[in-house]
Design an enzyme around this catalytic site. Structure first.
Site, PDB file in Angstrom:
ATOM      1  N   GLU A 112     -20.248   5.299  -1.074  1.00  0.00           N
ATOM      2  CA  GLU A 112     -19.944   6.400  -2.009  1.00  0.00           C
ATOM      3  C   GLU A 112     -19.153   7.490  -1.141  1.00  0.00           C
ATOM      4  O   GLU A 112     -18.780   7.240  -0.110  1.00  0.00           O
ATOM      5  CB  GLU A 112     -21.312   7.096  -2.371  1.00  0.00           C
ATOM      6  CG  GLU A 112     -22.076   6.003  -3.279  1.00  0.00           C
ATOM      7  CD  GLU A 112     -23.416   6.762  -3.834  1.00  0.00           C
ATOM      8  OE1 GLU A 112     -23.631   7.710  -3.434  1.00  0.00           O
ATOM      9  OE2 GLU A 112     -24.134   5.724  -4.338  1.00  0.00           O
ATOM     10  N   HIS A 226     -21.032  17.081  -9.672  1.00  0.00           N
ATOM     11  CA  HIS A 226     -20.476  15.837  -9.401  1.00  0.00           C
ATOM     12  C   HIS A 226     -19.409  15.743 -10.271  1.00  0.00           C
ATOM     13  O   HIS A 226     -19.106  16.364 -11.387  1.00  0.00           O
ATOM     14  CB  HIS A 226     -21.880  14.989  -9.967  1.00  0.00           C
ATOM     15  CG  HIS A 226     -21.645  13.692  -9.589  1.00  0.00           C
ATOM     16  ND1 HIS A 226     -20.683  12.701 -10.265  1.00  0.00           N
ATOM     17  CD2 HIS A 226     -22.216  12.742  -8.838  1.00  0.00           C
ATOM     18  CE1 HIS A 226     -20.700  11.444  -9.485  1.00  0.00           C
ATOM     19  NE2 HIS A 226     -22.042  11.531  -8.876  1.00  0.00           N
ATOM     20  N   ARG A 272     -17.212  15.016  -2.470  1.00  0.00           N
ATOM     21  CA  ARG A 272     -17.290  15.556  -3.991  1.00  0.00           C
ATOM     22  C   ARG A 272     -17.009  16.989  -4.139  1.00  0.00           C
ATOM     23  O   ARG A 272     -16.302  17.091  -5.565  1.00  0.00           O
ATOM     24  CB  ARG A 272     -19.039  15.664  -4.389  1.00  0.00           C
ATOM     25  CG  ARG A 272     -19.487  14.468  -4.634  1.00  0.00           C
ATOM     26  CD  ARG A 272     -20.779  14.661  -5.023  1.00  0.00           C
ATOM     27  NE  ARG A 272     -21.378  13.204  -4.908  1.00  0.00           N
ATOM     28  CZ  ARG A 272     -22.736  12.892  -5.108  1.00  0.00           C
ATOM     29  NH1 ARG A 272     -23.690  13.814  -5.129  1.00  0.00           N
ATOM     30  NH2 ARG A 272     -22.847  11.673  -5.043  1.00  0.00           N
ATOM     31  N   ARG A 364     -23.329  18.412  -0.071  1.00  0.00           N
ATOM     32  CA  ARG A 364     -24.117  17.140   0.293  1.00  0.00           C
ATOM     33  C   ARG A 364     -23.555  16.221   0.217  1.00  0.00           C
ATOM     34  O   ARG A 364     -22.606  15.833  -0.605  1.00  0.00           O
ATOM     35  CB  ARG A 364     -25.182  17.266  -0.794  1.00  0.00           C
ATOM     36  CG  ARG A 364     -26.342  15.900  -0.532  1.00  0.00           C
ATOM     37  CD  ARG A 364     -27.388  16.225  -1.601  1.00  0.00           C
ATOM     38  NE  ARG A 364     -27.057  15.687  -2.853  1.00  0.00           N
ATOM     39  CZ  ARG A 364     -26.911  14.780  -3.378  1.00  0.00           C
ATOM     40  NH1 ARG A 364     -27.132  13.631  -3.003  1.00  0.00           N
ATOM     41  NH2 ARG A 364     -26.149  14.819  -4.736  1.00  0.00           N
TER      42      ARG A 364
HETATM   43  C1  SIN Z   1     -24.278   9.140  -7.730  1.00  0.00           C
HETATM   44  O1  SIN Z   1     -24.638   8.165  -8.099  1.00  0.00           O
HETATM   45  O2  SIN Z   1     -22.955   9.488  -7.738  1.00  0.00           O
HETATM   46  C2  SIN Z   1     -25.058  10.151  -7.044  1.00  0.00           C
HETATM   47  C3  SIN Z   1     -25.698   9.979  -5.918  1.00  0.00           C
HETATM   48  C4  SIN Z   1     -26.157  11.172  -5.483  1.00  0.00           C
HETATM   49  O3  SIN Z   1     -26.046  12.277  -6.115  1.00  0.00           O
HETATM   50  O4  SIN Z   1     -26.368  11.341  -4.245  1.00  0.00           O
END
Ligand code: SIN
Length: 531
Positions: A112, A226, A272, A364
């Protein structure tokens, strides 16, 4: 024999991790506003980050956490949460938690944003939070009382110590629930903004209750948006996990131009805050933004939750193009706690998103929050178990006369204004205007006995909005998720400084635990960890 009573407000991963770690000799009551499964954790698609792969290390996970956190993380908390978190995950593996595995039976580790290694554990493809909650619910002992559809309306205080919680049930009856220890695990405050990923029941309650009780709140200016919520015709329909980009998805405008190209070395997997700002910029220019998922052939199998969100929203996933926009997702700040989850008010703990532990800094790192919830749930339980069982406060026959100020506005007005002036891009004059509006709103005083739940929620959110806006105005720099277009750079003078609110006022504090840029290398961190 004296029994220690614990009241837990909220039912997400942190609350259940705590409840499952306490032995049956404790009288634990989990109080939740809606159903036991209404929480932000339940909606988490992306998973739990832990340095498990052969090519990974705690030092590398730490490096990524600190990089994403932009010099505002508490270095000691980062190192010991990542270490403790890894042990918890190993324990889950030993206990056959159903993490996703490949055809050979090896755990599949995803990637991620801002992670330099594959270290995200998923379950059910993109249903990690839901599977985690089911798992934790099975772990809690049968003696734990779960009270659903009951709202914490105030904290009971005696001689400066938290002595329980005042609740209102679905029939409007007030209950005084005395407890030796109260744990706030009520999530953050996503509902302050038009688009968000939070459960609708999450309305800043934990933050506002703690503030009323005199606890310290900090880092409220750091709100994580997000980058990719499925937003269609101005309505947000759910999250499109960052894991989609980890599997090869990328962000484009309506002409197919990759908008993250050249904007950050990690492009679509940049932190993010960076990705959200780029998308925000494109949308402000009138562009439409999409995630192109054409590189993911088995999308429906890998991402069943997102597939279902698309179906419900009328987006044909076979076209592999999902319309997206950023939305409020996670609050890095919260109720200040120490490494055991203790707030500055005796007898009151805060865990999960309600708390500010220092792990996340100014932004975060993806999938570090379920990890934090598990670590702090367990730690708070351990701390509670070390305290003597004295049952002092169970006998307290207090009366409640709590009063809330409720602003004379609709929630949608608050959400609209917070979205336009306090979200991804902030600016001094607009913050001043916002602050004047918030502090000048006409309001009415309503006793907890008479207040309705929507009035209470509006009051909580208004309180949080005021503190958040003050923090954003005071922090005269840009750092992580706090971006001031009038001062678009981080300022070394602000390094390590925190804005702290209590009922008595707001102050600035230099936190010596906060990581310093100049001393930072992965090798140095490894040394400090393992020496
Ligand atoms: C996501 O699945 O993009 C969110 C994961 C997160 O907020 O840690």
């Amino acid at each position: 024999m004296s029994i220690k009573t614990i009241a837990v407000i909220g039912s997400g991963a942190a609350a259940l991790a705590l409840a499952s770690a306490l032995p049956p000799s404790y009288q634990v009551t989990v109080i939740t506003k809606k159903g036991i499964k209404n929480s932000n954790s339940r909606h988490a698609q992306g998973g739990i980050a832990a340095a498990y792969a052969k090519d990974d290390s705690i030092a590398s996970h730490m490096e990524d956490t600190l990089y994403a956190g932009c010099g505002h993380n508490d270095q000691n908390i980062v190192s010991d949460v990542l270490l403790d978190g890894k042990t918890i995950i190993e324990n889950f593996l030993e206990n056959d938690f159903p993490f996703d595995r490949d055809k050979q039976g090896k755990v599949s580790l995803g990637r991620e944003g801002a992670h330099t290694r594959n270290r995200i554990f998923h379950a059910g493809g993109d249903a990690t939070g839901s599977m985690l909650i089911d798992y934790l619910l099975k772990q809690i002992n049968s003696q734990i009382e779960v009270i659903e559809n009951e709202t914490a309306v105030d904290l009971l205080m005696k001689n400066g110590r938290c002595a329980g919680v005042v609740t209102k049930d679905s029939r409007g009856r007030i209950n005084l629930r005395h407890a030796d220890e109260v744990v706030l695990a009520a999530g953050g405050c996503g509902s302050l903004f038009q688009h968000h990923t939070n459960d609708p029941s999450v309305t800043g309650d934990g933050l506002s209750l703690a503030y009323r009780a005199g606890a310290e709140l900090t880092d409220l200016e750091f709100t994580q948006f997000h980058p990719t919520l499925l937003v269609k015709n101005g309505v947000s329909c759910g999250l499109v996990s960052e894991a989609v980009r980890g599997e090869g998805g990328f962000i484009t405008d309506q002409n197919g131009r990759r908008i993250m190209a050249g904007r950050h070395p990690l492009e679509d997997l940049a932190p993010r805050d960076v990705v959200s700002r780029v998308i925000h910029e494109e949308i402000a220019k009138g562009k439409r933004v999409y995630i192109d998922c054409s590189a993911i052939s088995d999308f429906e199998v890998r991402f069943p939750t997102i597939t279902s969100i698309c179906e419900k929203a009328g987006v044909d996933i076979r076209k592999r193009k999902i319309p997206v926009a950023p939305g409020m997702h996670f609050l890095m700040g919260g109720v200040s706690v120490n490494r055991w989850g203790e707030t500055t008010v005796p007898g009151l703990y805060a865990i999960g998103e309600t708390a500010c532990t220092g792990l996340h800094g100014a932004n975060r790192l993806a999938s570090n929050s379920l990890l934090e919830a598990l670590v702090f749930g367990k730690r708070a339980a351990e701390h509670i178990m070390r305290k003597p069982v004295d049952n002092r406060y169970s006998q307290f026959n207090g009366e409640t006369s709590g009063v809330y100020e409720v602003p004379n506005i609709e929630l949608s007005e608050l959400q609209n204004r917070m979205t336009s002036d306090m979200s991804i891009v902030r600016e001094k004059d607009r913050l001043i205007e916002m602050s004047n509006w918030l502090y000048g709103l006409p309001s009415q005083k309503i006793n907890v006995k008479d207040i309705t739940i929507p009035q209470l929620e509006l009051s909580h959110l208004w309180q949080v909005a005021k503190l958040m806006t003050s923090s954003a105005l005071l922090r005269e720099e840009s750092r992580g998720a706090h971006f001031r277009i009038d001062i678009p750079q981080a300022d070394a003078g602000w390094q390590g400084k925190q804005i702290v609110h209590t009922k008595k006022g707001t102050k600035m504090r230099k936190n010596e635990g906060i990581w310093r840029n100049e001393s930072f290398t992965a090798e140095k961190i490894a040394e400090s960890l393992f020496s």
